[in-house]
Write an enzyme that holds these catalytic residues in place. Structure first.
Site, PDB file in Angstrom:
ATOM      1  N   LYS A   1       0.830  -1.211   0.000  1.00  0.00           N
ATOM      2  CA  LYS A   1       0.000   0.000   0.000  1.00  0.00           C
ATOM      3  C   LYS A   1       0.866   1.264   0.000  1.00  0.00           C
ATOM      4  O   LYS A   1       0.492   2.270  -0.585  1.00  0.00           O
ATOM      5  CB  LYS A   1      -0.929   0.010   1.218  1.00  0.00           C
ATOM      6  CG  LYS A   1      -2.059  -1.001   1.106  1.00  0.00           C
ATOM      7  CD  LYS A   1      -3.122  -0.737   2.159  1.00  0.00           C
ATOM      8  CE  LYS A   1      -4.210  -1.787   2.111  1.00  0.00           C
ATOM      9  NZ  LYS A   1      -5.174  -1.672   3.203  1.00  0.00           N
TER      10      LYS A   1
ATOM     11  N   LYS B   1      -4.679 -10.675  -6.264  1.00  0.00           N
ATOM     12  CA  LYS B   1      -5.926 -10.953  -5.533  1.00  0.00           C
ATOM     13  C   LYS B   1      -6.996  -9.912  -5.866  1.00  0.00           C
ATOM     14  O   LYS B   1      -6.676  -8.766  -6.195  1.00  0.00           O
ATOM     15  CB  LYS B   1      -5.661 -11.030  -4.026  1.00  0.00           C
ATOM     16  CG  LYS B   1      -5.390  -9.734  -3.385  1.00  0.00           C
ATOM     17  CD  LYS B   1      -5.470  -9.807  -1.864  1.00  0.00           C
ATOM     18  CE  LYS B   1      -5.396  -8.373  -1.392  1.00  0.00           C
ATOM     19  NZ  LYS B   1      -5.437  -8.039  -0.078  1.00  0.00           N
TER      20      LYS B   1
ATOM     21  N   LYS C   1     -10.473  -4.321  -3.155  1.00  0.00           N
ATOM     22  CA  LYS C   1     -11.314  -3.116  -3.211  1.00  0.00           C
ATOM     23  C   LYS C   1     -10.551  -1.949  -3.804  1.00  0.00           C
ATOM     24  O   LYS C   1     -11.129  -1.027  -4.359  1.00  0.00           O
ATOM     25  CB  LYS C   1     -11.735  -2.702  -1.795  1.00  0.00           C
ATOM     26  CG  LYS C   1     -12.741  -3.608  -1.144  1.00  0.00           C
ATOM     27  CD  LYS C   1     -13.035  -3.086   0.264  1.00  0.00           C
ATOM     28  CE  LYS C   1     -13.268  -4.228   1.213  1.00  0.00           C
ATOM     29  NZ  LYS C   1     -13.124  -3.897   2.625  1.00  0.00           N
TER      30      LYS C   1
HETATM   31  P1  TYM Z   1     -10.306  -6.296   4.443  1.00  0.00           P
HETATM   32  O1  TYM Z   1     -11.365  -5.315   4.781  1.00  0.00           O
HETATM   33  O2  TYM Z   1      -9.325  -5.949   3.372  1.00  0.00           O
HETATM   34  O3  TYM Z   1     -10.946  -7.676   4.047  1.00  0.00           O
HETATM   35  C1  TYM Z   1     -11.930  -8.284   4.857  1.00  0.00           C
HETATM   36  C2  TYM Z   1     -11.790  -9.797   4.818  1.00  0.00           C
HETATM   37  O4  TYM Z   1     -11.852 -10.262   3.469  1.00  0.00           O
HETATM   38  C3  TYM Z   1     -10.706 -11.078   3.192  1.00  0.00           C
HETATM   39  N1  TYM Z   1     -10.318 -10.859   1.790  1.00  0.00           N
HETATM   40  C4  TYM Z   1     -10.160 -11.853   0.891  1.00  0.00           C
HETATM   41  N2  TYM Z   1     -10.296 -13.186   1.003  1.00  0.00           N
HETATM   42  C5  TYM Z   1     -10.087 -13.929  -0.115  1.00  0.00           C
HETATM   43  N3  TYM Z   1      -9.742 -13.397  -1.320  1.00  0.00           N
HETATM   44  C6  TYM Z   1      -9.595 -12.060  -1.479  1.00  0.00           C
HETATM   45  N4  TYM Z   1      -9.280 -11.555  -2.651  1.00  0.00           N
HETATM   46  C7  TYM Z   1      -9.800 -11.222  -0.332  1.00  0.00           C
HETATM   47  N5  TYM Z   1      -9.753  -9.879  -0.124  1.00  0.00           N
HETATM   48  C8  TYM Z   1     -10.061  -9.675   1.190  1.00  0.00           C
HETATM   49  C9  TYM Z   1      -9.635 -10.576   4.146  1.00  0.00           C
HETATM   50  O5  TYM Z   1      -8.649 -11.549   4.359  1.00  0.00           O
HETATM   51  C10 TYM Z   1     -10.447 -10.272   5.388  1.00  0.00           C
HETATM   52  O6  TYM Z   1     -10.659 -11.453   6.148  1.00  0.00           O
HETATM   53  N6  TYM Z   1      -7.039  -5.780   8.181  1.00  0.00           N
HETATM   54  C11 TYM Z   1      -8.318  -6.342   7.790  1.00  0.00           C
HETATM   55  C12 TYM Z   1      -9.477  -5.843   8.616  1.00  0.00           C
HETATM   56  C13 TYM Z   1      -9.344  -6.018  10.089  1.00  0.00           C
HETATM   57  C14 TYM Z   1      -9.528  -7.218  10.804  1.00  0.00           C
HETATM   58  C15 TYM Z   1      -9.376  -6.875  12.179  1.00  0.00           C
HETATM   59  C16 TYM Z   1      -9.801  -8.531  10.409  1.00  0.00           C
HETATM   60  C17 TYM Z   1      -9.083  -5.032  10.993  1.00  0.00           C
HETATM   61  N7  TYM Z   1      -9.116  -5.561  12.254  1.00  0.00           N
HETATM   62  C18 TYM Z   1      -9.490  -7.843  13.164  1.00  0.00           C
HETATM   63  C19 TYM Z   1      -9.903  -9.497  11.419  1.00  0.00           C
HETATM   64  C20 TYM Z   1      -9.751  -9.151  12.777  1.00  0.00           C
HETATM   65  C21 TYM Z   1      -8.586  -5.967   6.355  1.00  0.00           C
HETATM   66  O7  TYM Z   1      -8.103  -4.997   5.836  1.00  0.00           O
HETATM   67  O8  TYM Z   1      -9.532  -6.740   5.774  1.00  0.00           O
END
Ligand code: TYM
Length: 336
Positions: free
Chosen positions: A113, A199, A202
Site C-alpha cells: 500500500k 488478488k 477493493k
Molecule cells: P479487508 O477489509 O481488506 O478484508 C476483509 C476480509 O476479506 C478477506 N479478503 C479476501 N479473502 C479472499 N480473497 C480475497 N481476494 C480477499 N480480499 C479480502 C480478508 O482476508 C479479510 O478477512 N485488516 C483487515 C481488517 C481487520 C480485521 C481486524 C480482520 C481489521 N481488524 C481484526 C480481522 C480481525 C482488512 O483490511 O480486511
C-alpha cells in the site's frame, strides 16, 4: 462449558466483493452457531488511506447491513462498529509502545500500500496492524476467521501479545490470550477477474476486476463476459500456467455449492463461451438472496441502529475489561 469465541472484521472502504465474502464472511456464517461471535466494521482502519468523510458513515452502515444480509445471526453474533468502542484506540496506543518498529516495516500489506501512496504514506498506515492486534486481543478470541492476506497480521498479533505477556505478565497468568487464525483453503485467496495472479481487491482501480456483492445481474454478466481467460479449450483446476482458469473454476465451485470433482468433470471439455454464462448465472443466483435481504435491512434504518447499539454494549463490556487488565499490568491505576 461456554463456547469458544470468534472475532473478525471488514473495512468499510467501498463495497464488499466476492473475495471478502468467500474468504471471510461466508465462513463466519457457517461456523457462527458453534461460537460466541463478535463481528466488527473496522472504520478506524478506513482512514489509514485517503478517505471521503462524506461517505464514511454510509459505507459503515452498508457493511453492517451486508453482514446481516449474508446471514450473520444475532442469536449467535454481535455486530458493532470499531469507532464506537474507544478501547480499540487506547489499547492500540499501549501496544504501540511495546511493538518494535521493524516488525511493522516488514508487513507485506504495508509495503504494497505504501508504494501506491507515494509520499502521502501516513503513520497510521504503518501502524495499522497494531490497531488490528488491539481489535482482536480486546475480545480474547480463540479463532479469527480471515482470508489468506491477513495471515501475516495475525502472526504479528500473536507476537505482540506474547511480547506483552513476557514483559508484563507471568507464564502462569498471561495478560493477553493468543488467538489462532482460521483460514479455510477454499476461497482464501480469490483472484482478480482481470489478472489471475493478483488478488481481488477493493483498491484495484479497475472496477471490472471484482464482482461486488451489490452488483446488478447485468453488471455481473458483463464483468464475467469481459474477464481475462486463456486460449486453451477444456477447463482444469490447479494448472500453474492457467491462473485465471483455476480462479474462475474455483468461483464456480464455491458459488454453485458443487464439489470440486463434480465441477472438474462438468467443465473438462468446455470452452469459455460455454462456461462464462454458466458462471454468471450461478453468481447472480448466489447473490440474489443477499441483495434482497440487504434491501430489507437498509429499509429499516432504526433496526440497523438498534443492532449496532446492542452490539456496542456487549463489545464495550468485554473490551473495557481486557483494557483494564492490560493497564493494570503496565502499572496504571485509577481511583474507583
Ligand atoms: P479487508 O477489509 O481488506 O478484508 C476483509 C476480509 O476479506 C478477506 N479478503 C479476501 N479473502 C479472499 N480473497 C480475497 N481476494 C480477499 N480480499 C479480502 C480478508 O482476508 C479479510 O478477512 N485488516 C483487515 C481488517 C481487520 C480485521 C481486524 C480482520 C481489521 N481488524 C481484526 C480481522 C480481525 C482488512 O483490511 O480486511
Amino acid at each position: 462449558m461456554s463456547k469458544q469465541r470468534v472475532l473478525s472484521g471488514v473495512q468499510p472502504t467501498g463495497n464488499l466483493h466476492l473475495g471478502n465474502y468467500l474468504g471471510a464472511i461466508r465462513n463466519w456464517v457457517e461456523i457462527q452457531s458453534q461460537y460466541d461471535n463478535y463481528f466488527c466494521v473496522v472504520d478506524l482502519h478506513a482512514i489509514t488511506v485517503p478517505h471521503n468523510p462524506a461517505t464514511l458513515a454510509a459505507d459503515t452502515y452498508t457493511i453492517a447491513a451486508l453482514y446481516l444480509a449474508c446471514g450473520i445471526d444475532l442469536n449467535y453474533s454481535s455486530i458493532f462498529v470499531q469507532s464506537h468502542v474507544c478501547a480499540h484506540s487506547e489499547l492500540a496506543w499501549l501496544l504501540n509502545c511495546i511493538t518494535p518498529l521493524n516488525w511493522l516495516q516488514d508487513m507485506i500489506q504495508f509495503k504494497e500500500k505504501a508504494v501506491k501512496q507515494g509520499e502521502n504514506v501516513s503513520a497510521g498506515l504503518l501502524d495499522y496492524p497494531v490497531l488490528m492486534a488491539a481489535d482482536i486481543l480486546l475480545y480474547e478470541p480463540d479463532k479469527v476467521p480471515v482470508g489468506e492476506d491477513q495471515k501475516q497480521h495475525l502472526e504479528l498479533t500473536r507476537d505482540i501479545a506474547a511480547r506483552l505477556n513476557h514483559q508484563f505478565g507471568s507464564p502462569e497468568v498471561p495478560v493477553l490470550k493468543l488467538p489462532n487464525p482460521l483460514i479455510r483453503k477454499e476461497g482464501a485467496r480469490v483472484m482478480s477477474l482481470t489478472d489471475g495472479t493478483r488478488k481481488m481487491s477493493k483498491s484495484d482501480p479497475a472496477e471490472g476486476s471484482r464482482i461486488n456483492l451489490l452488483d446488478s445481474p447485468d453488471e455481473i454478466a458483463k464483468k464475467i463476459k469481459r474477464c481475462k481467460t486463456d486460449p486453451v479449450r477444456g477447463l482444469t483446476f490447479d494448472d500453474p500456467n492457467r491462473p485465471e482458469c483455476n480462479n474462475l473454476l474455483t468461483l464456480y465451485t464455491l458459488l454453485s455449492g458443487k464439489t470440486k470433482e463434480a465441477v472438474a468433470a462438468e467443465c473438462q471439455d468446455m470452452g469459455w463461451g460455454q462456461f462464462k454464462p454458466l458462471l454468471a448465472e450461478v453468481a447472480v443466483e448466489a447473490l440474489k438472496p443477499i441483495q434482497q435481504k440487504y434491501k430489507d435491512v437498509m429499509d429499516e434504518r432504526g433496526y440497523l441502529e438498534s443492532v449496532l447499539r446492542e452490539g456496542r454494549q456487549k463489545a464495550e463490556a468485554h473490551a473495557n475489561e481486557t483494557l483494564r487488565k492490560v493497564k493494570a499490568a503496565l502499572g496504571y491505576s485509577m481511583p474507583v
